[in-house]
Design a protein around this motif. Structure first.
Motif, mmCIF file in Angstrom:
data_model
loop_
_atom_site.group_PDB
_atom_site.id
_atom_site.type_symbol
_atom_site.label_atom_id
_atom_site.label_comp_id
_atom_site.label_asym_id
_atom_site.label_seq_id
_atom_site.Cartn_x
_atom_site.Cartn_y
_atom_site.Cartn_z
ATOM 1 N N PHE A 15 0.835 -1.201 0.000
ATOM 2 C CA PHE A 15 0.000 0.000 0.000
ATOM 3 C C PHE A 15 0.870 1.251 0.000
ATOM 4 O O PHE A 15 0.634 2.195 -0.761
ATOM 5 C CB PHE A 15 -0.960 -0.003 1.200
ATOM 6 N N LEU A 16 1.892 1.258 0.848
ATOM 7 C CA LEU A 16 2.798 2.420 0.902
ATOM 8 C C LEU A 16 3.501 2.616 -0.436
ATOM 9 O O LEU A 16 3.651 3.748 -0.908
ATOM 10 C CB LEU A 16 3.822 2.233 2.019
ATOM 11 N N VAL A 19 1.058 4.205 -2.833
ATOM 12 C CA VAL A 19 0.882 5.637 -2.554
ATOM 13 C C VAL A 19 2.069 6.410 -3.110
ATOM 14 O O VAL A 19 1.905 7.416 -3.808
ATOM 15 C CB VAL A 19 0.745 5.902 -1.029
ATOM 16 N N THR A 25 -3.541 7.624 -7.979
ATOM 17 C CA THR A 25 -4.246 6.842 -6.961
ATOM 18 C C THR A 25 -3.429 5.601 -6.596
ATOM 19 O O THR A 25 -2.739 5.069 -7.454
ATOM 20 C CB THR A 25 -5.628 6.359 -7.479
ATOM 21 N N PRO A 26 -3.489 5.139 -5.335
ATOM 22 C CA PRO A 26 -4.139 5.784 -4.200
ATOM 23 C C PRO A 26 -3.363 7.012 -3.744
ATOM 24 O O PRO A 26 -2.135 7.002 -3.761
ATOM 25 C CB PRO A 26 -4.097 4.688 -3.118
ATOM 26 N N GLY A 27 -4.100 8.069 -3.365
ATOM 27 C CA GLY A 27 -3.457 9.304 -2.926
ATOM 28 C C GLY A 27 -4.021 9.758 -1.599
ATOM 29 O O GLY A 27 -4.419 8.930 -0.765
ATOM 30 N N GLY A 28 -4.077 11.077 -1.434
ATOM 31 C CA GLY A 28 -4.486 11.653 -0.155
ATOM 32 C C GLY A 28 -5.871 11.218 0.298
ATOM 33 O O GLY A 28 -6.106 11.062 1.501
ATOM 34 N N VAL A 31 -5.500 7.652 1.683
ATOM 35 C CA VAL A 31 -4.708 7.674 2.918
ATOM 36 C C VAL A 31 -5.539 8.263 4.066
ATOM 37 O O VAL A 31 -5.464 7.787 5.206
ATOM 38 C CB VAL A 31 -3.389 8.459 2.722
ATOM 39 N N SER A 32 -6.362 9.261 3.757
ATOM 40 C CA SER A 32 -7.235 9.836 4.798
ATOM 41 C C SER A 32 -8.197 8.782 5.325
ATOM 42 O O SER A 32 -8.421 8.675 6.546
ATOM 43 C CB SER A 32 -8.027 11.016 4.238
ATOM 44 N N LEU A 34 -7.756 5.573 5.333
ATOM 45 C CA LEU A 34 -6.978 4.628 6.148
ATOM 46 C C LEU A 34 -6.668 5.223 7.522
ATOM 47 O O LEU A 34 -6.767 4.526 8.542
ATOM 48 C CB LEU A 34 -5.674 4.247 5.416
ATOM 49 N N ALA A 35 -6.330 6.506 7.542
ATOM 50 C CA ALA A 35 -6.037 7.160 8.826
ATOM 51 C C ALA A 35 -7.260 7.097 9.745
ATOM 52 O O ALA A 35 -7.143 6.821 10.948
ATOM 53 C CB ALA A 35 -5.618 8.617 8.596
ATOM 54 N N SER A 37 -9.592 4.836 9.690
ATOM 55 C CA SER A 37 -9.799 3.458 10.147
ATOM 56 C C SER A 37 -8.761 3.069 11.198
ATOM 57 O O SER A 37 -9.063 2.280 12.109
ATOM 58 C CB SER A 37 -9.818 2.479 8.968
ATOM 59 N N GLY A 165 -8.187 15.671 6.097
ATOM 60 C CA GLY A 165 -7.776 15.098 4.810
ATOM 61 C C GLY A 165 -8.978 14.926 3.896
ATOM 62 O O GLY A 165 -8.925 15.241 2.702
#
Lengths: 215, 215
Positions: A15-16, A19, A25-28, A31-32, A34-35, A37, A165
């Motif tokens: 995933f990292l 990013v 994609t995947p972007g901000g 990631v928001s 995920l943050a 969750s 985000g």
């Protein structure tokens, strides 16, 4: 393999890498989500470190409800990672439509406007749901195991970052939207989310500072 | 399977499940390190969406250096997820040492103090490194692809949350430490990190607001 299964097997490292790479994609937005969750998972952790512990029985029923809610937010936010990617790709696809004739131009413009409106949904969901997670963090700081205070605090930091985000990711799309009524309504909602989120986060940080210093 | 390989294969879902579960690790310390590495990955993304793009050549050399630095921070923060778990387990092991005789009590107390000092290292590293990531976010907002502004903004939000998360995770251990000189020195360093991080984050948020509104 379904999209759902594929996502479930993504490693943290993959995933990292996805990013960090050169695609949009995947972007901000993802990631928001995920943050948010991760914030929800930390709420669950604090509840799980509280339930059944001697001397911490007072809020058992309330904590079980928090656990259920946090788990549900975690799942829906994880699903939003993929939804954000799909919505962004639809915007990109709309921009790639042909524009040789007047009719094509009109069709393309309508497709862009429609996809941009739809692309607001995943990050708005992230912002709204992360605010709910933030409120759960506040509850577990009041009712949960005091030894897990730093876990609840990190949950609040992540939920607040996820909220902002989400807001930023809605905002960047609004500038290209022509439906000014929609834009104004959305901006008002985003400001409300930001204001409430910041107010709660500040209350949480004050409480955490107090509890950590009195340890 | 080595610890390193095991970590690399952890899926996002498994990591979230592990956080949410009823064990004390992985907790806020590990999640903070992950948040910092997500911030670093977003810096890399913005650079990768800038390099080679027409009209954005002005800062190529500087951006390549940022890319290298962000990648290095991402890797070291990912490694910190596991280091935080190990350090916490050493504290737990020290508390479990026997304390029947006076000598055992003395040995146990020394082991606790030593492990608590060591447990400050991973979250302190997270805070220090996330501040570096935050500074890189500021640079890519100034020099990177303006279309990726929301990605850089989310990177800054995550890096700032990671910094504070690291700080909280050092702070919770300090209260049990008897070396007051160490505690005071550490608190001073944490305040410096918080102050610098908040100053830079506020500058970034003002700049992002300005850029998004002018789009």
């Amino acid at each position: 393999m379904s999209q759902e299964e594929k996502k479930d097997e993504t490693t943290v490292t993959q995933f990292l890498d996805a990013v960090a790479g050169g695609s949009a994609t995947p972007g901000g937005g993802s990631v928001s989500a995920l943050a948010g969750s991760l914030g929800a998972a930390l709420v669950e952790m604090v509840v799980n470190l509280t339930l059944g512990k001697k001397g911490l029985e007072a809020h058992e029923a309330g904590l079980k409800k928090i656990l259920e809610e946090a788990n549900s937010h975690r799942q829906s936010l994880i699903a939003t990672i993929e939804k954000d990617i799909t919505a962004y790709q639809e915007v990109m696809n709309a921009y790639l439509l042909p524009r040789a004739s007047e009719e094509e131009k009109k069709t393309r413009k309508e497709a862009i406007q429609k996809s941009l409106k739809k692309a607001a949904d995943p990050p708005l969901f992230t912002a709204v749901t992360s605010l709910k997670v933030l409120k759960l963090c506040q509850e577990v700081i009041a009712k949960g195991n005091p030894n897990a205070i730093s876990d609840a605090a990190v949950g609040a930091l992540l939920a607040h970052a996820a909220l902002y985000g989400g807001v930023f990711n809605v905002l960047v799309n609004l500038s290209a939207l022509e439906d000014k009524h929609f834009v104004e309504k959305m901006k008002k909602e985003l400001r409300r989310l930001e204001d409430e989120g910041t107010r709660i986060k500040e209350q949480i940080m004050a409480k955490v500072g107090e509890k950590i210093n009195s340890k």
